[in-house]
Design a protein around this motif. Structure first.
Motif, PDB file in Angstrom:
ATOM      1  N   ALA A 251      15.591  27.655  51.581  1.00  0.00           N
ATOM      2  CA  ALA A 251      16.383  26.731  52.396  1.00  0.00           C
ATOM      3  C   ALA A 251      15.473  25.964  53.351  1.00  0.00           C
ATOM      4  N   SER A 252      14.485  26.658  53.904  1.00  0.00           N
ATOM      5  CA  SER A 252      13.515  26.018  54.785  1.00  0.00           C
ATOM      6  C   SER A 252      12.771  24.902  54.046  1.00  0.00           C
ATOM      7  N   ASP A 253      12.339  25.192  52.832  1.00  0.00           N
ATOM      8  CA  ASP A 253      11.629  24.191  52.026  1.00  0.00           C
ATOM      9  C   ASP A 253      12.544  23.027  51.674  1.00  0.00           C
ATOM     10  N   GLU A 254      13.759  23.339  51.275  1.00  0.00           N
ATOM     11  CA  GLU A 254      14.729  22.313  50.864  1.00  0.00           C
ATOM     12  C   GLU A 254      15.078  21.380  52.020  1.00  0.00           C
ATOM     13  N   LEU A 255      15.301  21.956  53.199  1.00  0.00           N
ATOM     14  CA  LEU A 255      15.706  21.167  54.365  1.00  0.00           C
ATOM     15  C   LEU A 255      14.517  20.615  55.150  1.00  0.00           C
ATOM     16  N   GLU A 256      13.318  21.068  54.759  1.00  0.00           N
ATOM     17  CA  GLU A 256      12.080  20.639  55.405  1.00  0.00           C
ATOM     18  C   GLU A 256      12.098  20.936  56.907  1.00  0.00           C
ATOM     19  N   ILE A 257      12.523  22.173  57.230  1.00  0.00           N
ATOM     20  CA  ILE A 257      12.494  22.648  58.612  1.00  0.00           C
ATOM     21  C   ILE A 257      11.825  24.018  58.614  1.00  0.00           C
ATOM     22  N   PRO A 258      11.270  24.437  59.749  1.00  0.00           N
ATOM     23  CA  PRO A 258      10.576  25.733  59.800  1.00  0.00           C
ATOM     24  C   PRO A 258      11.512  26.910  59.470  1.00  0.00           C
ATOM     25  N   LEU A 259      10.935  27.945  58.895  1.00  0.00           N
ATOM     26  CA  LEU A 259      11.681  29.140  58.519  1.00  0.00           C
ATOM     27  C   LEU A 259      12.395  29.750  59.726  1.00  0.00           C
ATOM     28  N   GLY A 260      11.725  29.828  60.843  1.00  0.00           N
ATOM     29  CA  GLY A 260      12.338  30.378  62.059  1.00  0.00           C
ATOM     30  C   GLY A 260      13.575  29.598  62.484  1.00  0.00           C
ATOM     31  N   THR A 261      13.529  28.284  62.304  1.00  0.00           N
ATOM     32  CA  THR A 261      14.675  27.437  62.646  1.00  0.00           C
ATOM     33  C   THR A 261      15.844  27.736  61.717  1.00  0.00           C
ATOM     34  N   VAL A 262      15.552  27.931  60.424  1.00  0.00           N
ATOM     35  CA  VAL A 262      16.605  28.282  59.458  1.00  0.00           C
ATOM     36  C   VAL A 262      17.250  29.597  59.867  1.00  0.00           C
ATOM     37  N   LYS A 263      16.422  30.575  60.230  1.00  0.00           N
ATOM     38  CA  LYS A 263      16.947  31.888  60.613  1.00  0.00           C
ATOM     39  C   LYS A 263      17.832  31.785  61.861  1.00  0.00           C
ATOM     40  N   THR A 264      17.371  31.016  62.837  1.00  0.00           N
ATOM     41  CA  THR A 264      18.147  30.845  64.063  1.00  0.00           C
ATOM     42  C   THR A 264      19.448  30.114  63.787  1.00  0.00           C
ATOM     43  N   HIS A 265      19.372  29.009  63.036  1.00  0.00           N
ATOM     44  CA  HIS A 265      20.582  28.261  62.681  1.00  0.00           C
ATOM     45  C   HIS A 265      21.550  29.146  61.913  1.00  0.00           C
ATOM     46  N   ASN A 266      21.034  29.916  60.967  1.00  0.00           N
ATOM     47  CA  ASN A 266      21.884  30.791  60.160  1.00  0.00           C
ATOM     48  C   ASN A 266      22.634  31.773  61.054  1.00  0.00           C
ATOM     49  N   ARG A 267      21.908  32.429  61.933  1.00  0.00           N
ATOM     50  CA  ARG A 267      22.531  33.407  62.837  1.00  0.00           C
ATOM     51  C   ARG A 267      23.595  32.729  63.712  1.00  0.00           C
ATOM     52  N   ASN A 268      23.252  31.579  64.287  1.00  0.00           N
ATOM     53  CA  ASN A 268      24.196  30.869  65.148  1.00  0.00           C
ATOM     54  C   ASN A 268      25.413  30.366  64.368  1.00  0.00           C
ATOM     55  N   CYS A 269      25.175  29.878  63.160  1.00  0.00           N
ATOM     56  CA  CYS A 269      26.268  29.352  62.337  1.00  0.00           C
ATOM     57  C   CYS A 269      27.220  30.469  61.920  1.00  0.00           C
ATOM     58  N   ILE A 270      26.679  31.608  61.560  1.00  0.00           N
ATOM     59  CA  ILE A 270      27.522  32.746  61.186  1.00  0.00           C
ATOM     60  C   ILE A 270      28.337  33.204  62.391  1.00  0.00           C
ATOM     61  N   ASN A 271      27.729  33.200  63.567  1.00  0.00           N
ATOM     62  CA  ASN A 271      28.473  33.554  64.786  1.00  0.00           C
ATOM     63  C   ASN A 271      29.599  32.562  65.045  1.00  0.00           C
ATOM     64  N   ASP A 272      29.313  31.262  64.864  1.00  0.00           N
ATOM     65  CA  ASP A 272      30.359  30.241  65.019  1.00  0.00           C
ATOM     66  C   ASP A 272      31.490  30.485  64.026  1.00  0.00           C
ATOM     67  N   LEU A 273      31.130  30.782  62.786  1.00  0.00           N
ATOM     68  CA  LEU A 273      32.131  31.032  61.751  1.00  0.00           C
ATOM     69  C   LEU A 273      32.963  32.272  62.100  1.00  0.00           C
ATOM     70  N   ARG A 274      32.310  33.311  62.588  1.00  0.00           N
ATOM     71  CA  ARG A 274      33.041  34.523  63.013  1.00  0.00           C
ATOM     72  C   ARG A 274      34.049  34.188  64.109  1.00  0.00           C
ATOM     73  N   ASN A 275      33.627  33.355  65.056  1.00  0.00           N
ATOM     74  CA  ASN A 275      34.519  32.975  66.144  1.00  0.00           C
ATOM     75  C   ASN A 275      35.728  32.203  65.628  1.00  0.00           C
ATOM     76  N   TYR A 276      35.538  31.326  64.659  1.00  0.00           N
ATOM     77  CA  TYR A 276      36.645  30.592  64.065  1.00  0.00           C
ATOM     78  C   TYR A 276      37.599  31.540  63.340  1.00  0.00           C
ATOM     79  N   LEU A 277      37.025  32.536  62.680  1.00  0.00           N
ATOM     80  CA  LEU A 277      37.853  33.465  61.907  1.00  0.00           C
ATOM     81  C   LEU A 277      38.656  34.402  62.798  1.00  0.00           C
ATOM     82  N   LYS A 278      38.187  34.640  64.025  1.00  0.00           N
ATOM     83  CA  LYS A 278      38.900  35.521  64.951  1.00  0.00           C
ATOM     84  C   LYS A 278      40.173  34.870  65.494  1.00  0.00           C
ATOM     85  N   VAL A 279      40.174  33.548  65.536  1.00  0.00           N
ATOM     86  CA  VAL A 279      41.307  32.817  66.137  1.00  0.00           C
ATOM     87  C   VAL A 279      42.554  32.942  65.304  1.00  0.00           C
TER      88      VAL A 279
END
Length: 176
Positions: free
Chosen positions: A148-176
Motif C-alpha cells: 500500500a505504501s508503494d502504491e500510494l507513494e507514501i512512507p510505510l510509517g504513514t500508512v501504518k498511522t493512517h490505517n490505525r486512525n482510519c480503523i479507529n474512525d470506522l469503529r467509532n462510526y460502528l458504535k453509533v
C-alpha cells in the motif's frame, strides 16, 4: 445454538460444534475468501484450511480482544492472502487463459454488493478519502502495508498511522 454455546463446545473440542461452526459461518467466510482468491476451487480449499485453523487455534481467541466473527474473518483473510502469495498459486495463475479474466469486473461489483449488504460500505463512505483508499487496499484488495505504501507513494510509517486512525474512525462510526 447461540455463538456463546458454540464457543463452549468448540473449547471442549466437541465434534458437533464443528458442524454448527461450519453451518453458521461458511457462506460468509467463503464470500470473503472467493473475492480475494478469485478461483472457486482454491477458495474452497482455503475455506477448509480456515476451519481447521479455527478449530486448532481456538485457545488463542479471547473475547476481550474482539468479536469471534472478526477473529475468524481475520483468519480467513490472512489465509487467503497467504494463498495468493504462495509460489504454487502464483505459478498456477500464470497459465490461465484470458477467458478467466473476463469476470474480474463482475467480481469487484459483487464485492461492492456484498460489502453493501452487510452495511459496511455506508460507514466506509463516511471516512476521509485517504482512509477509503487505505482500507480498500489493505482490507478489500489484500495489500500488505508495504505494498500500500508503494502504491500510494507514501512512507510505510504513514500508512501504518493512517490505517490505525482510519480503523479507529470506522469503529467509532460502528458504535453509533
Amino acid at each position: 445454538m447461540t455463538q456463546d454455546e458454540l464457543l463452549v463446545l468448540i473449547y471442549k473440542k466437541d465434534e458437533r460444534a464443528f458442524t454448527h461452526l461450519y453451518d453458521m459461518y461458511s457462506k460468509s467466510l467463503f464470500s470473503v475468501i472467493n473475492v480475494l482468491v478469485r478461483n472457486r476451487e482454491e477458495a474452497e480449499d482455503v475455506l477448509q484450511e480456515v476451519f481447521v485453523k479455527i478449530w486448532k487455534n481456538i485457545d488463542s481467541y479471547h473475547e476481550s480482544k474482539g468479536r469471534f466473527y472478526t477473529w475468524i474473518l481475520n483468519i480467513a483473510r490472512n489465509t487467503s492472502i497467504d494463498k495468493l502469495r504462495s509460489k504454487n498459486f502464483n505459478n498456477s495463475q500464470k497459465n490461465l487463459s484470458s477467458d478467466n479474466f473476463v469476470h474480474l469486473l463482475d467480481d469487484s461489483n459483487k464485492l461492492v454488493n456484498k460489502v453493501d449488504t452487510i452495511g459496511i460500505q455506508e460507514f466506509v463512505k463516511r471516512l476521509k478519502p485517504k482512509c477509503i483508499q487505505i482500507i480498500d487496499l489493505l482490507f478489500f484488495k489484500g495489500y500488505t502495508q508495504q505494498e500500500a505504501s508503494d502504491e500510494l507513494e507514501i512512507p510505510l510509517g504513514t500508512v501504518k498511522t493512517h490505517n490505525r486512525n482510519c480503523i479507529n474512525d470506522l469503529r467509532n462510526y460502528l458504535k453509533v
